[in-house]
Every structure is written in structure tokens, then in C-alpha cells.
Design a protein around this motif. Structure first.
Motif, short mmCIF file in Angstrom:
data_model
loop_
_atom_site.label_atom_id
_atom_site.label_comp_id
_atom_site.label_asym_id
_atom_site.label_seq_id
_atom_site.Cartn_x
_atom_site.Cartn_y
_atom_site.Cartn_z
N ILE A 1 5.28 -39.14 -112.59
CA ILE A 1 4.66 -37.91 -112.09
C ILE A 1 3.15 -37.93 -112.36
O ILE A 1 2.34 -37.52 -111.51
N GLU A 2 2.75 -38.43 -113.52
CA GLU A 2 1.32 -38.55 -113.82
C GLU A 2 0.64 -39.52 -112.87
O GLU A 2 -0.51 -39.31 -112.45
N THR A 3 1.36 -40.59 -112.50
CA THR A 3 0.82 -41.54 -111.53
C THR A 3 0.63 -40.88 -110.17
O THR A 3 -0.40 -41.05 -109.51
N ILE A 4 1.60 -40.10 -109.75
CA ILE A 4 1.51 -39.39 -108.47
C ILE A 4 0.34 -38.40 -108.49
O ILE A 4 -0.43 -38.30 -107.53
N ALA A 5 0.17 -37.68 -109.61
CA ALA A 5 -0.94 -36.73 -109.73
C ALA A 5 -2.28 -37.46 -109.69
O ALA A 5 -3.25 -36.96 -109.10
N TYR A 6 -2.33 -38.63 -110.30
CA TYR A 6 -3.57 -39.42 -110.28
C TYR A 6 -3.91 -39.85 -108.86
O TYR A 6 -5.06 -39.76 -108.43
N GLN A 7 -2.90 -40.33 -108.14
CA GLN A 7 -3.12 -40.74 -106.75
C GLN A 7 -3.56 -39.55 -105.90
O GLN A 7 -4.43 -39.68 -105.03
N ALA A 8 -2.99 -38.38 -106.18
CA ALA A 8 -3.38 -37.17 -105.45
C ALA A 8 -4.84 -36.81 -105.73
O ALA A 8 -5.58 -36.43 -104.82
N SER A 9 -5.27 -36.95 -106.99
CA SER A 9 -6.65 -36.63 -107.35
C SER A 9 -7.64 -37.51 -106.59
O SER A 9 -8.66 -37.04 -106.09
N ILE A 10 -7.32 -38.81 -106.48
CA ILE A 10 -8.18 -39.73 -105.74
C ILE A 10 -8.23 -39.33 -104.27
O ILE A 10 -9.30 -39.27 -103.66
#
Length: 454
Positions: free
Chosen positions: A424-433
Motif C-alpha cells: 500500500i505504501e508503494t502504491i501511495a508512492y507511485q500515486a504521489s509521483i
């Protein structure tokens, strides 16, 4: 077939077929038994997945290209970093807003984009000749060379018209030139123009007629526009670097996953998110992609997506997943539509703001009471928790360069435990980018539409 059973039935089989016109197509086939009065027969459902296969291969190729070290001698193409259609639109808007010709080229001067507002002298006369075209490319390479101190402004080595340029880089590596100009001032005279017309072998009178069509612009005005160009080129350079970082992150994750035992479900979700986010520029779509993806990972939870408003002062909920059947009841309790509630940033304490920028999924103490900045009275929060069987609440922010874009909130049911935290943190990071890239592109477009240079 007597029993209607066989190992290949009920399974999807992938294969390649050649069409009568010689084209290769990728298909998926599902075989199934059909019971008849004479026994079982086999039926097939065939689906053409060629387009999906091509998209997957293109994405894989793009990720491989972007994950190469910048100093390994292999060039990263401009087209691998940007959506050329979007870049062409930005370039066209810049040319229209400023009244100058514009083009983006390779470092050696070879065009990448289609010319914007090119004048007849350059487009239809000079560049139509071998000598003139070569001189243009040489001039474009010089004017667009890497020069971090500011734009380069000088006469074109081919036409003698005034041009300006700024380099586009990624990690300090020069990948493209953004060039503008094709304007004249008192520095040019028609005798020199006639000399050059003879040099490249074109009709002098036609050349002079086209030269007189070129707009007049003072050097100071061109310098003003060139400084704006330099700022936009730097924005594109920053976007390129973010794209490389994103691709490298994907590659590093894939390498790590080869050495770790990850669930197939997690891999599928991450791959789907990456494929959807790589070229998605609509912020609302980005938020929806994240919400749906996390809901797939945690089907028994409530997933809430909040977004920073355009004024930069308030956060509000834009989507929720799992709350659909409770929305009417929630509105009755809250006396307001859930999606119309605003949560001012200046009412959030500094600790919560910092947590939102860490990219770490963090438990919200005291549940939704603190999560809503204590805007909803505690008794009502307790009523909501009982109605929705709320357990622990977690949140992670979408942020970049110290700015908040919104947040993902996960509400667990009863005593359930949080799973897939790193994913989930990975998905949130990708979303931020993706959100940061989308906001930068939108800012560039809006500034070009609104900016007045005259």
C-alpha cells in the motif's frame, strides 16, 4: 469425449495465430464441454488480446529503457520520458502565446516535435535545401546546448534571424533542445539575405519576400520570452528526472521481488497500478485508480480518498469504497453530505502534517475523531464507529517536494489487522509521483494559456 472432463477444459490458453494477410495476432482461448444427445462436444471462446500484449511489451520496453544507468553510454530517448502528444500541445501553446516559432530537437538538432508557427522562410525555403537544412540543424545544436546559467540567445547560423534555446536534461544528461525564435530586428539587412540565398541555391526575390514576412521583435522582448522558455525547460527536466526515478523504482522493486516471496495478488495489483499511472495525467483518475487498487487488497475495509482543494487550504473527501450503502445514513447523522465536508489544513497539527509527508502508513490514534481534526463531535464519532463496525484507522499522504496533494485513509472492520502495508505504501508512492507530474503539466498548460507577453 464421454465424461465432459479433460485437463485442458476450463483453462485459458494463450497462443499466436497468423491471419490470412500475414499478420501475427495474440489470442486467448477457453475450451469448455457442451453436452449433446450424442455425447460431449468441445466449444471455444476466443479473444483477441493483441492490443493488450503490445501495450504490455511497450511498457516493459519503456521501463527497461528508463531504468538504465544514465552514465552507461546508452541514450535515453526523449520519447521514452514524455508523452509526445502532450509535449506537442505544450509547445504549440507556448508558440501561440508568445508569437515565436518553436520546436524541440535532439541535442544534435534533429527535430523531435513538429514545428510550431514556423515561418515560410525557414520551413519552405531554407530547410528545403540540403545546405540550409544542415546549417539549421547545426545552429539548433549550438543554441540548445546544455547551459544551466540561462537561455542562449543568438542569430541563427543559417538564416541570420534571432533564435533562443534552452536544454532539457535528466540527471545532468542533455537529452533535448527546446528552441524558439525566427524573428528579425535591425541586425539583419537584405544584402546579407541575398548573399545567403545564392549560397544555398534558392531564388533571391522569393527569399527576400519571405524574409519581409518574418515578424519584427526587439532583442529585449525576445530575452524576456527566452527566460520563460528556460523556466519551462527546467520544469520538463524535473519531470524527466521523476519519470526516470519512477521507472528505476519499478525495476528495483521487480528485482527485489525475485528474491522474496510475494503473493500473486500483490504483484498483480502493483503491475496494474503502474500500467495505469505511467501515462495518466487526470488527477481524479489517479485518485480513483489508487482507491480501487487498495480496495482490491483490503476488500473488507473502507477506503477513503481525500484531495487538496485548488485553494491549497482545505482537504475534502472525493471518493470512498465500501461506504456506498451507508452514505444516506451518514448524511443523516452528520447533517451534511460526506463529500461536502472540508477539513482546513491550518487546523491540522504539525505532527499530522509531517506524518502525511513521510509516505508511511500510520495508525490514526483515537480513530476518526482525530482524523477529522476533531471537527466531528466525539459522541457522533462513536456512533459512526458503532454503525460501521470501525476498528483501527490508518492513513498515508500523497506528497512531493514538501507539498500535500491529499491522503489515503484505510478503515479496518472490528478487530481485523492491517495487511499489505508495504504494498500500500508503494502504491501511495507511485500515486504521489503521478500526481506531482500531473500538477506540473497542468501548471505549464495553464500558465501558457493565461500568460500575456505583449
Amino acid at each position: 469425449m464421454k465424461t465432459g472432463k479433460a485437463p485442458f477444459l476450463g483453462k485459458i490458453h494463450k497462443t499466436e495465430i497468423m491471419t490470412p494477410d500475414g499478420k501475427l495476432r495474440y489470442v486467448e482461448q477457453l475450451a469448455f464441454p457442451i453436452r449433446t444427445n450424442k455425447g460431449y462436444r468441445i466449444g471455444y471462446v476466443t479473444r483477441d488480446v493483441t492490443q493488450r500484449k503490445q501495450i504490455e511489451e511497450a511498457l516493459e520496453k519503456r521501463i527497461v529503457a528508463l531504468s538504465r544507468p544514465l552514465d552507461n553510454g546508452e541514450e535515453i530517448g526523449f520519447h521514452e520520458l514524455f508523452n509526445l502528444k502532450e509535449i506537442q500541445e505544450i509547445q504549440d501553446l507556448f508558440a501561440e502565446a508568445t508569437g515565436v516559432a518553436s520546436i524541440i530537437t535532439q541535442p544534435d538538432g534533429t527535430p523531435i516535435t513538429q514545428p510550431s508557427k514556423f515561418h515560410r522562410l525557414c520551413k519552405d525555403i531554407i530547410r528545403k535545401t540540403e545546405i540550409g537544412r544542415a546549417n539549421c540543424f547545426k545552429s539548433d545544436a549550438i543554441i540548445g546546448k546544455h547551459h544551466p546559467e540561462g537561455p542562449i540567445i543568438r542569430p541563427c547560423l543559417s538564416s541570420g534571424l534571432w533564435d533562443a534555446g534552452a536544454s532539457i536534461t535528466v540527471g545532468g544528461k542533455h537529452i533535448a533542445n527546446w528552441l524558439i525564435g525566427q524573428v528579425r530586428n535591425e541586425a539583419q539587412n537584405e544584402d546579407e539575405m541575398r548573399d545567403y540565398a545564392r549560397e544555398i541555391g534558392v531564388d533571391e526575390e522569393e527569399y527576400i519576400e519571405a524574409f519581409r514576412e518574418v515578424p519584427v521583435m526587439s532583442k529585449s522582448h525576445l530575452e524576456h520570452i527566452a527566460r520563460s522558455l528556460f523556466a519551462f525547460a527546467n520544469q520538463l527536466s524535473a519531470m524527466a528526472y521523476q519519470n526516470v526515478q519512477q521507472a528505476r523504482f519499478i525495476t528495483e522493486r521487480e528485482n527485489a521481488e525475485q528474491n522474496l516471496e510475494k503473493s500473486i495478488h500483490e504483484k498483480e495489483i502493483i503491475n496494474q497500478v503502474v500500467m495505469q499511472l505511467v501515462k495518466e495525467t487526470n488527477t481524479n483518475n489517479i485518485y480513483s485508480i489508487i482507491g480501487r487498487s487498495v480496495k482490491k487488497l483490503l476488500p473488507d475495509s473502507y477506503v477513503i480518498i481525500s484531495k487538496l482543494e485548488h485553494d491549497g487550504n482545505n482537504i475534502h473527501i472525493i471518493e470512498s469504497f465500501g461506504l456506498e450503502k451507508y452514505l444516506e445514513k451518514l448524511e443523516s447523522i452528520l447533517k451534511i453530505d460526506l463529500y461536502k465536508m472540508k477539513f482546513p489544513l491550518d487546523e491540522m497539527n504539525e505532527e499530522d502534517l509531517k506524518i502525511n509527508r513521510t509516505g508511511t502508513l500510520t495508525e490514526a490514534k483515537n480513530g476518526i475523531y482525530n482524523l477529522t481534526n476533531q471537527k466531528i463531535p466525539l459522541p457522533i464519532c462513536k456512533t459512526l464507529e458503532k454503525l460501521l463496525h470501525i476498528g483501527k484507522v490508518y492513513t498515508v499522504g500523497f506528497s512531493g517536494d514538501g507539498e500535500n496533494f491529499g491522503a489515503l485513509t484505510i478503515v479496518l472492520i472490528n478487530d481485523s489487522h492491517l495487511e499489505h502495508k508495504k504494498t500500500i505504501e508503494t502504491i501511495a508512492y507511485q500515486a504521489s509521483i503521478a500526481l506531482q507530474r500531473s500538477i506540473v503539466e497542468k501548471t505549464i498548460k495553464e500558465s501558457l494559456k493565461e500568460k500575456k507577453f505583449f
